[in-house]
Structures are given as C-alpha cells and as structure tokens.
Write an enzyme that holds these catalytic residues in place. Structure first.
Site, mmCIF file in Angstrom:
data_model
loop_
_atom_site.group_PDB
_atom_site.id
_atom_site.type_symbol
_atom_site.label_atom_id
_atom_site.label_comp_id
_atom_site.label_asym_id
_atom_site.label_seq_id
_atom_site.Cartn_x
_atom_site.Cartn_y
_atom_site.Cartn_z
ATOM 1 N N GLY A 13 34.554 126.353 0.547
ATOM 2 C CA GLY A 13 33.259 126.130 -0.082
ATOM 3 C C GLY A 13 33.533 126.536 -1.594
ATOM 4 O O GLY A 13 32.455 126.861 -2.157
ATOM 5 N N ILE A 18 28.772 130.441 -5.434
ATOM 6 C CA ILE A 18 29.299 131.574 -5.068
ATOM 7 C C ILE A 18 30.702 131.544 -4.462
ATOM 8 O O ILE A 18 31.579 132.159 -4.637
ATOM 9 C CB ILE A 18 28.527 132.054 -3.856
ATOM 10 C CG1 ILE A 18 26.919 132.370 -4.135
ATOM 11 C CG2 ILE A 18 28.924 133.195 -2.802
ATOM 12 C CD1 ILE A 18 26.176 132.695 -2.993
ATOM 13 N N ASP A 61 38.150 118.959 3.909
ATOM 14 C CA ASP A 61 36.759 118.669 4.316
ATOM 15 C C ASP A 61 36.607 119.806 5.477
ATOM 16 O O ASP A 61 37.214 119.744 6.506
ATOM 17 C CB ASP A 61 36.898 117.444 4.746
ATOM 18 C CG ASP A 61 35.200 117.053 5.073
ATOM 19 O OD1 ASP A 61 34.453 117.964 5.468
ATOM 20 O OD2 ASP A 61 35.160 115.770 5.591
ATOM 21 N N ASN A 88 31.919 130.669 3.220
ATOM 22 C CA ASN A 88 31.074 130.188 2.242
ATOM 23 C C ASN A 88 30.461 128.898 2.341
ATOM 24 O O ASN A 88 29.380 128.464 1.749
ATOM 25 C CB ASN A 88 31.554 130.590 0.901
ATOM 26 C CG ASN A 88 30.562 130.174 -0.267
ATOM 27 O OD1 ASN A 88 29.522 130.748 -0.362
ATOM 28 N ND2 ASN A 88 30.916 129.202 -0.783
ATOM 29 N N SER A 142 21.880 133.655 4.480
ATOM 30 C CA SER A 142 20.742 133.522 3.589
ATOM 31 C C SER A 142 19.617 134.418 4.160
ATOM 32 O O SER A 142 19.652 134.582 5.297
ATOM 33 C CB SER A 142 20.524 132.169 3.577
ATOM 34 O OG SER A 142 19.060 131.826 2.992
ATOM 35 N N TYR A 157 17.514 123.594 7.328
ATOM 36 C CA TYR A 157 18.354 124.587 6.839
ATOM 37 C C TYR A 157 18.310 125.912 7.328
ATOM 38 O O TYR A 157 19.330 126.674 7.622
ATOM 39 C CB TYR A 157 18.319 124.513 5.395
ATOM 40 C CG TYR A 157 19.158 125.539 4.697
ATOM 41 C CD1 TYR A 157 20.619 125.331 4.430
ATOM 42 C CD2 TYR A 157 18.360 126.537 3.892
ATOM 43 C CE1 TYR A 157 21.423 126.158 3.801
ATOM 44 C CE2 TYR A 157 19.365 127.513 3.309
ATOM 45 C CZ TYR A 157 20.759 127.251 3.291
ATOM 46 O OH TYR A 157 21.430 128.133 2.501
ATOM 47 N N LYS A 161 20.880 128.547 9.227
ATOM 48 C CA LYS A 161 21.116 130.219 8.841
ATOM 49 C C LYS A 161 20.942 130.866 9.912
ATOM 50 O O LYS A 161 21.405 132.009 9.899
ATOM 51 C CB LYS A 161 20.551 130.092 7.554
ATOM 52 C CG LYS A 161 21.166 129.455 6.362
ATOM 53 C CD LYS A 161 22.774 129.723 6.405
ATOM 54 C CE LYS A 161 23.461 129.215 5.169
ATOM 55 N NZ LYS A 161 24.625 129.774 4.772
ATOM 56 N N VAL A 190 19.899 132.086 -5.650
ATOM 57 C CA VAL A 190 21.124 132.312 -6.632
ATOM 58 C C VAL A 190 21.100 131.176 -7.428
ATOM 59 O O VAL A 190 20.890 129.923 -7.119
ATOM 60 C CB VAL A 190 22.257 132.513 -5.875
ATOM 61 C CG1 VAL A 190 23.662 132.741 -6.855
ATOM 62 C CG2 VAL A 190 22.414 133.587 -4.655
ATOM 63 N N THR A 192 22.680 128.318 -8.719
ATOM 64 C CA THR A 192 23.966 127.452 -8.654
ATOM 65 C C THR A 192 23.289 126.198 -8.454
ATOM 66 O O THR A 192 22.074 125.819 -8.812
ATOM 67 C CB THR A 192 24.668 127.955 -7.146
ATOM 68 O OG1 THR A 192 23.813 127.459 -6.265
ATOM 69 C CG2 THR A 192 24.894 129.606 -7.170
#
Length: 248
Positions: A13, A18, A61, A88, A142, A157, A161, A190, A192
C-alpha cells in the site's frame, strides 16, 4: 540504534500516505525497499530523490492471491530473502452495520484482513527460507482497532482493525518462536488522502482543520524506531496520536 543498511523490506500500500513515506524513509536509511500498490506512479516519482538507492516499485493488487504470490516470488528471485514486511495496505468506507453495502464490507475485509494475513504468511515463509537474522513484521493498525468509535460510519472499518489486533497477537505467538519479531503500530488521525477516499473531501478537510494531525513521516519515523531496537527487544504495540486529537 541498529544499522538497517542492506536489509530487504516489503512495504504494501505504498502509493501514498504512510506507505509511501515509509518506503522513502527506509530507502534513505539504506534498506533495499520493494514497494507495491495498484498505482505505482508516485513510488516511481519518489525515486527521483533516491538515485543512489531507488525503491523497487511492483504493481500489485493485494486482494489478488495470484498477484501476491507472484510478488513474493519476484522478491525471492531477486534477493533470495526477505527481512521485513510492513503490512500497510488498507481502506476505509462509509458502509454502516445497519445500512451498509455488502460489496463495501467485502472490500474492507479483503484488503484490511485477508490481504494482510496472506502477506504475513508468505513473509514468514521467505524470512525462514532466506535464513534472515532480522525477521520482523509490522502491521499498520489503528487506534480504532482497540476502541470502537461513536460514529456509525466507521464501525465496520473499526471491526476490521480489531481483527488486525487479534491477528497480530496470534502472529506474534506463532512467529516469535521462529525468531521473527511482530509489531502493531496504531496511529490516530494522520493527514493523508485516506479520509477523503473513505468519507469524502469535506470530511477530510473538516478533520484536518480542527487541530494539528500526525503526518505520514511521523509514522515512518516510528517504523524506523521499531526496527532499530536491539535484537532481544520486541515492541508489541505502539500507539501514536496527535497531541490534540479528540477522545474517540
């Protein structure tokens, strides 16, 4: 801090945020960096400033088992070993538990959970086969992998995690007897493109304007710190948040 020069590291990733910051920082430290993503243009662009030790960009991928296996074969063919995996790759989404779309849930599960697990499995194989003395797997987790937020849009999500937290602990119990270190790094907010891609531009701008957020390089520096501790030390979990981040 340990000398990291020459160690072979895979960053997944790595097209932005990151992952890209980590790939650049590790290359600057003299590691042999393989960075993969579905779009590798930004990785290739970063090499303009890394002429003496460029990153090897591999279009992959991570949700395709065939492509992941081909990636690890390519690493083995070129280097004969792997020392470090930075897991990541990941995505968010707005699919809630009560009104979410199955495709959205599946996309998050495929990348955040299954791809991470597959990469870890293949990394352990290559670390062992190459007889690496520096085996280390870092899963980028996370803060919501440890506590469920109040906002419903992030619940699925957060669930993925939480599974990363459990998988990292399980991996630690399985891999440490093989002399492979395992670490979970759990960032707060973060700055991003993650929030924009997951929740839309307005949400991202709102979050980033509220207070000073972490920067991708902050997490890259944490990765270097984790990798640089003495060989007898394993940092199990490292949680990093902005000083003024609101309570979750």
């Amino acid at each position: 801090m340990a000398d990291l020069t020459g160690r072979v590291v895979l960053v997944t990733g790595a097209s932005s945020g990151i992952g890209l910051a980590a790939a650049e920082a590790l290359a600057q430290r003299g590691l042999k960096v393989i960075a993969c993503a579905r779009n590798i243009q930004k990785i290739q662009d970063a090499n303009k400033n890394l002429a003496s030790n460029p990153i090897q960009a591999v279009k992959t991928d991570m949700t395709s088992e065939q492509e992941v296996l081909a990636l690890f074969k390519e690493i083995n063919d070129k280097y004969g070993r792997l020392d470090i995996l930075i897991n990541n790759a990941g995505i968010g989404g707005t699919d809630t538990l009560l009104e979410g779309n199955f495709a959205g849930w599946k996309a998050m599960t495929d990348l955040n959970v299954l791809a991470l697990t597959l990469a870890a499995r293949e990394a352990v194989k290559l670390i062992e086969a190459g007889k690496s003395q520096y085996g280390h797997i870092i899963n980028i987790n996370s803060v919501v992998g440890h506590k469920v937020t109040t906002g419903t849009a992030g619940h699925f999500y957060s669930a993925t995690k939480h599974m990363v937290t459990a998988l990292t602990e399980g991996l630690r119990k399985s891999a440490q007897p093989k002399n492979i270190r395992v670490t979970s790094i759990s960032p707060g907010v973060v700055q991003t493109d993650f929030f924009e891609r997951a929740f839309g531009k307005n949400v991202g701008e709102s979050i980033f304007s509220a207070y000073k957020c972490l920067e991708p390089r902050d997490i890259a520096d944490a990765i270097i710190y984790v990798l640089g501790v003495p060989a007898h030390v394993n940092i199990d979990e490292l949680t990093i948040t902005p000083l003024k981040q609101h309570a979750l």
